[in-house]
Design a protein around this motif. Structure first.
Motif, mmCIF file in Angstrom:
data_model
loop_
_atom_site.group_PDB
_atom_site.id
_atom_site.type_symbol
_atom_site.label_atom_id
_atom_site.label_comp_id
_atom_site.label_asym_id
_atom_site.label_seq_id
_atom_site.Cartn_x
_atom_site.Cartn_y
_atom_site.Cartn_z
ATOM 1 N N TYR A 166 -9.530 1.753 -7.517
ATOM 2 C CA TYR A 166 -8.455 2.513 -6.889
ATOM 3 C C TYR A 166 -7.329 1.553 -6.515
ATOM 4 O O TYR A 166 -7.556 0.521 -5.876
ATOM 5 C CB TYR A 166 -8.968 3.245 -5.648
ATOM 6 N N PHE A 167 -6.126 1.926 -6.926
ATOM 7 C CA PHE A 167 -4.959 1.090 -6.670
ATOM 8 C C PHE A 167 -3.967 1.843 -5.790
ATOM 9 O O PHE A 167 -3.618 2.999 -6.069
ATOM 10 C CB PHE A 167 -4.263 0.706 -7.972
ATOM 11 N N CYS A 168 -3.514 1.160 -4.778
ATOM 12 C CA CYS A 168 -2.424 1.633 -3.940
ATOM 13 C C CYS A 168 -1.120 1.097 -4.529
ATOM 14 O O CYS A 168 -1.079 -0.043 -5.010
ATOM 15 C CB CYS A 168 -2.642 1.099 -2.520
ATOM 16 N N ALA A 169 -0.069 1.895 -4.512
ATOM 17 C CA ALA A 169 1.190 1.457 -5.111
ATOM 18 C C ALA A 169 2.373 1.954 -4.298
ATOM 19 O O ALA A 169 2.333 3.033 -3.706
ATOM 20 C CB ALA A 169 1.294 1.955 -6.554
ATOM 21 N N PHE A 170 3.429 1.154 -4.323
ATOM 22 C CA PHE A 170 4.656 1.405 -3.563
ATOM 23 C C PHE A 170 5.803 1.570 -4.548
ATOM 24 O O PHE A 170 5.917 0.805 -5.502
ATOM 25 C CB PHE A 170 4.910 0.195 -2.644
ATOM 26 N N MET A 171 6.655 2.558 -4.316
ATOM 27 C CA MET A 171 7.834 2.751 -5.153
ATOM 28 C C MET A 171 9.082 2.769 -4.296
ATOM 29 O O MET A 171 9.203 3.594 -3.384
ATOM 30 C CB MET A 171 7.766 4.051 -5.949
ATOM 31 N N ASN A 172 10.000 1.870 -4.613
ATOM 32 C CA ASN A 172 11.316 1.879 -3.984
ATOM 33 C C ASN A 172 12.259 2.601 -4.935
ATOM 34 O O ASN A 172 12.582 2.091 -6.000
ATOM 35 C CB ASN A 172 11.767 0.435 -3.742
ATOM 36 N N ASN A 173 12.672 3.784 -4.572
ATOM 37 C CA ASN A 173 13.486 4.542 -5.511
ATOM 38 C C ASN A 173 14.934 4.084 -5.563
ATOM 39 O O ASN A 173 15.760 4.693 -6.241
ATOM 40 C CB ASN A 173 13.393 6.043 -5.225
ATOM 41 N N ASN A 174 15.241 3.003 -4.891
ATOM 42 C CA ASN A 174 16.551 2.380 -5.037
ATOM 43 C C ASN A 174 16.519 1.208 -6.013
ATOM 44 O O ASN A 174 17.500 0.499 -6.168
ATOM 45 C CB ASN A 174 17.070 1.890 -3.684
ATOM 46 N N ALA A 175 15.385 0.971 -6.626
ATOM 47 C CA ALA A 175 15.233 -0.197 -7.510
ATOM 48 C C ALA A 175 14.556 0.212 -8.812
ATOM 49 O O ALA A 175 13.514 -0.339 -9.157
ATOM 50 C CB ALA A 175 14.426 -1.279 -6.797
ATOM 51 N N GLY A 176 15.147 1.178 -9.508
ATOM 52 C CA GLY A 176 14.613 1.557 -10.814
ATOM 53 C C GLY A 176 13.279 2.259 -10.774
ATOM 54 O O GLY A 176 12.591 2.341 -11.789
ATOM 55 N N ASN A 177 12.903 2.762 -9.615
ATOM 56 C CA ASN A 177 11.621 3.455 -9.459
ATOM 57 C C ASN A 177 10.437 2.608 -9.888
ATOM 58 O O ASN A 177 9.444 3.110 -10.400
ATOM 59 C CB ASN A 177 11.619 4.771 -10.253
ATOM 60 N N MET A 178 10.545 1.311 -9.707
ATOM 61 C CA MET A 178 9.460 0.420 -10.090
ATOM 62 C C MET A 178 8.312 0.536 -9.105
ATOM 63 O O MET A 178 8.511 0.730 -7.908
ATOM 64 C CB MET A 178 9.953 -1.021 -10.133
ATOM 65 N N LEU A 179 7.114 0.363 -9.617
ATOM 66 C CA LEU A 179 5.918 0.375 -8.780
ATOM 67 C C LEU A 179 5.456 -1.050 -8.499
ATOM 68 O O LEU A 179 5.415 -1.892 -9.392
ATOM 69 C CB LEU A 179 4.781 1.127 -9.466
ATOM 70 N N THR A 180 5.079 -1.289 -7.255
ATOM 71 C CA THR A 180 4.393 -2.516 -6.873
ATOM 72 C C THR A 180 2.979 -2.136 -6.472
ATOM 73 O O THR A 180 2.798 -1.270 -5.599
ATOM 74 C CB THR A 180 5.100 -3.211 -5.702
ATOM 75 N N PHE A 181 2.001 -2.790 -7.101
ATOM 76 C CA PHE A 181 0.603 -2.426 -6.906
ATOM 77 C C PHE A 181 -0.125 -3.403 -6.000
ATOM 78 O O PHE A 181 0.173 -4.602 -5.976
ATOM 79 C CB PHE A 181 -0.132 -2.413 -8.249
ATOM 80 N N GLY A 182 -1.122 -2.886 -5.306
ATOM 81 C CA GLY A 182 -2.097 -3.744 -4.652
ATOM 82 C C GLY A 182 -3.117 -4.240 -5.660
ATOM 83 O O GLY A 182 -3.103 -3.845 -6.834
ATOM 84 N N GLY A 183 -4.020 -5.107 -5.208
ATOM 85 C CA GLY A 183 -4.989 -5.717 -6.098
ATOM 86 C C GLY A 183 -6.161 -4.827 -6.467
ATOM 87 O O GLY A 183 -6.947 -5.175 -7.352
ATOM 88 N N GLY A 184 -6.288 -3.680 -5.813
ATOM 89 C CA GLY A 184 -7.316 -2.729 -6.173
ATOM 90 C C GLY A 184 -8.570 -2.828 -5.323
ATOM 91 O O GLY A 184 -8.897 -3.891 -4.771
ATOM 92 N N THR A 185 -9.281 -1.713 -5.217
ATOM 93 C CA THR A 185 -10.599 -1.630 -4.576
ATOM 94 C C THR A 185 -11.552 -0.980 -5.563
ATOM 95 O O THR A 185 -11.272 0.105 -6.064
ATOM 96 C CB THR A 185 -10.555 -0.787 -3.289
ATOM 97 N N ARG A 186 -12.651 -1.654 -5.811
ATOM 98 C CA ARG A 186 -13.655 -1.089 -6.716
ATOM 99 C C ARG A 186 -14.611 -0.228 -5.896
ATOM 100 O O ARG A 186 -15.287 -0.730 -5.000
ATOM 101 C CB ARG A 186 -14.432 -2.184 -7.437
ATOM 102 N N LEU A 187 -14.658 1.057 -6.183
ATOM 103 C CA LEU A 187 -15.519 1.989 -5.456
ATOM 104 C C LEU A 187 -16.694 2.401 -6.317
ATOM 105 O O LEU A 187 -16.524 2.831 -7.449
ATOM 106 C CB LEU A 187 -14.730 3.237 -5.044
ATOM 107 N N MET A 188 -17.878 2.263 -5.744
ATOM 108 C CA MET A 188 -19.099 2.707 -6.414
ATOM 109 C C MET A 188 -19.683 3.856 -5.605
ATOM 110 O O MET A 188 -19.959 3.708 -4.409
ATOM 111 C CB MET A 188 -20.100 1.553 -6.504
ATOM 112 N N VAL A 189 -19.892 4.987 -6.255
ATOM 113 C CA VAL A 189 -20.552 6.120 -5.602
ATOM 114 C C VAL A 189 -22.007 6.126 -6.066
ATOM 115 O O VAL A 189 -22.289 6.202 -7.267
ATOM 116 C CB VAL A 189 -19.868 7.444 -5.952
ATOM 117 N N LYS A 190 -22.925 6.050 -5.094
ATOM 118 C CA LYS A 190 -24.337 5.930 -5.413
ATOM 119 C C LYS A 190 -25.035 7.278 -5.280
ATOM 120 O O LYS A 190 -24.771 8.012 -4.336
ATOM 121 C CB LYS A 190 -24.982 4.915 -4.476
ATOM 122 N N PRO A 191 -25.935 7.565 -6.219
ATOM 123 C CA PRO A 191 -26.659 8.855 -6.143
ATOM 124 C C PRO A 191 -27.701 8.849 -5.031
ATOM 125 O O PRO A 191 -28.108 7.818 -4.550
ATOM 126 C CB PRO A 191 -27.314 8.962 -7.525
#
Lengths: 114, 115
Positions: free
Chosen positions: B90-115
């Protein structure tokens, strides 16, 4: 899926060779983007385009060039591929509704530079 | 420049339980958007939820909801009734719509759902 395709989906090449990746969209979006994804990192922006022949650099643009001669196609070129450019490359488009922009992504291209 | 930080590299949750993924960001902008994307093993980037910074109400999409704290620059994702198909990066991302709508991403979180 926002009608985005990428080609090729997988490519193996040798250091020093030129490589071109293609992103194609079918819905006439103005903005298109190229990102790369490496282990331990989220996606990082390489270049983006805000119209035909209008492009700008992103965070990690060194060693890459882009071209957009038609609305539907955005090309990413590695003029002389290096091993550090081994990565997964994602294309994205920016879609607007009444209130906001959202980016949607293509399926990605896995590039291995030997 | 904006930065996005996800402080949890990996998390796990039991099926049917609730889990919260953290995200903080740094910006001097006042108008922006925030997103959570999911990347399953197929590597496809899938939009989960989005939030406009000017809206105080937290966004919800079925089992997914956010806790947006603008003053604290925090944007956490809550997944309720976790399902095995939620296993992904899962990645969180930020968009500044004053700068070409570019996305800046976080490094991610790996989620495991266990049965």
């Amino acid at each position: 899926d926002a009608g985005i395709t990428q080609s090729p989906r997988h490519k193996v090449t040798e250091t020093g060779t030129p490589v071109t990746l293609r992103c194609h969209q079918t819905e006439n979006h103005r903005y298109m983007y190229w990102y790369r994804q490496d282990p331990g990192h989220g996606l990082r922006l390489i270049h983006y385009s805000y119209g035909v022949k209008d492009t700008d650099k992103g965070e990690v643009s060194d060693g890459y060039s882009v071209s957009r001669s038609k609305t539907e196609d955005f090309l990413l070129t590695l003029e002389s591929a290096t091993s550090s450019q081994t990565s997964v490359y994602f294309c994205a488009i920016s879609e607007s509704d009444r209130t906001q922009e959202t980016q949607y992504f293509g399926p990605g291209t896995r590039l291995l530079v030997l | 420049a904006q930065t996005v930080t996800q402080s949890q590299p990996e998390m796990s949750v039991q099926e049917a339980e609730t889990v919260t993924l953290s995200c903080t960001y740094d910006t001097s902008e006042n108008n922006y958007y925030l997103f959570w994307y999911k990347q399953p093993p197929s590597r496809q980037m899938i939009l989960v939820i989005r939030q406009e910074a000017y809206k105080q109400q937290n966004a919800t999409e079925n089992r997914f909801s956010v806790n947006f704290q603008k003053a604290a620059k925090s944007f956490s994702l809550k997944i309720s009734d976790s399902q095995l198909g939620d296993t992904a990066m899962y990645f969180c991302a930020f968009m500044n719509n004053n700068a070409g709508n570019m996305l800046t991403f976080g490094g991610g979180t790996r989620l495991m759902v266990k049965p």
